[in-house]
Design a protein around this motif. Sequence first.
Motif, short mmCIF file in Angstrom:
data_model
loop_
_atom_site.label_atom_id
_atom_site.label_comp_id
_atom_site.label_asym_id
_atom_site.label_seq_id
_atom_site.Cartn_x
_atom_site.Cartn_y
_atom_site.Cartn_z
N LYS A 152 -6.86 71.06 -47.60
CA LYS A 152 -7.24 70.67 -48.95
C LYS A 152 -8.01 71.82 -49.59
O LYS A 152 -9.24 71.91 -49.48
CB LYS A 152 -8.07 69.39 -48.92
N ARG A 153 -7.29 72.67 -50.23
CA ARG A 153 -7.85 73.91 -50.78
C ARG A 153 -8.95 73.65 -51.81
O ARG A 153 -10.04 74.24 -51.74
CB ARG A 153 -6.71 74.72 -51.41
N ASP A 154 -8.69 72.76 -52.79
CA ASP A 154 -9.66 72.52 -53.86
C ASP A 154 -10.96 71.94 -53.30
O ASP A 154 -12.06 72.34 -53.71
CB ASP A 154 -9.08 71.59 -54.92
N LEU A 155 -10.84 71.02 -52.37
CA LEU A 155 -12.03 70.42 -51.77
C LEU A 155 -12.81 71.45 -50.98
O LEU A 155 -14.05 71.48 -51.02
CB LEU A 155 -11.61 69.26 -50.86
N TYR A 156 -12.10 72.31 -50.28
CA TYR A 156 -12.73 73.38 -49.50
C TYR A 156 -13.60 74.26 -50.39
O TYR A 156 -14.78 74.50 -50.10
CB TYR A 156 -11.66 74.20 -48.80
N TYR A 157 -13.04 74.72 -51.51
CA TYR A 157 -13.79 75.62 -52.39
C TYR A 157 -14.92 74.89 -53.12
O TYR A 157 -15.95 75.50 -53.43
CB TYR A 157 -12.85 76.31 -53.37
N ARG A 158 -14.74 73.60 -53.37
CA ARG A 158 -15.82 72.84 -54.00
C ARG A 158 -17.02 72.71 -53.04
O ARG A 158 -18.17 72.86 -53.44
CB ARG A 158 -15.33 71.46 -54.42
N GLN A 161 -18.95 75.93 -52.85
CA GLN A 161 -19.85 76.07 -53.98
C GLN A 161 -21.10 75.20 -53.78
O GLN A 161 -22.22 75.63 -54.05
CB GLN A 161 -19.14 75.69 -55.27
N GLU A 167 -16.64 83.24 -49.42
CA GLU A 167 -15.50 83.09 -48.51
C GLU A 167 -15.82 83.57 -47.10
O GLU A 167 -15.42 82.97 -46.10
CB GLU A 167 -14.30 83.87 -49.06
#
Length: 222
Positions: A152-158, A161, A167
């Motif tokens: 889950k890319r979006d969740l990972y980056y959220r 943050q 990264e």
Amino acid sequence: ENFIGLNEDLPEEMRDELGIRHSSGIYYFKNGSRWRFGTAKSPDQFKSDRATRALLTEMASYGSGSEDMERRLFEALDGAIPQHSNVTVVRESTSSGPRGRFYRMFMDAMSGRIDIDWLFFSFGSSPLYAFDCSAKELENDAILKLAVKQNKRDLYYRMCQELGYDERWAQLAVEFNLTPGQVRWGQQKCRQEYQDDLQLFLRNYPVSPHSAFDQSNRHFFP
């Protein structure tokens, strides 16, 4: 003479109990043991030594970058240590990068090319190298690591943050299961003492044998 103050710095009752006396760079103990301390400045000081226990510390810096001096030092040390089963030799060092005899010896031991037991200590294994974590940080940390498993890319980056990870530190947190407190400690140490040079930080506070010598650039998401 890095340990010239050993006897004088110990409490008097401890000196008396151990029976330490010092002469010509050698410390004698009442149980019959003797310790000789030397520096890696010259191979000559080891020529007359014969040891049954040896601790060779910060070996990656031996020779100060000179291959010839490094070779001479190791030959002198090898000659001072008898080659039989009753001898124990501990070689330890902070990494100086992917070069030198200590690096080659460690890699050969890891791969089984030479019969030497190898040990590695991650900065993540010490409770001294971590800040306290809040419950919210631990919750976000668990979500971050689950996001990688579930792709889950979006969740990972959220979560990166939310936790204040870039990264590089997110990768280390996930791959080596670092806590938010360990990451924040590492971030601060890296920023304050290594000018945010992560590769240099990991040479001194590694998370894996390979990170001690070289930092990979793998990413979880393209």
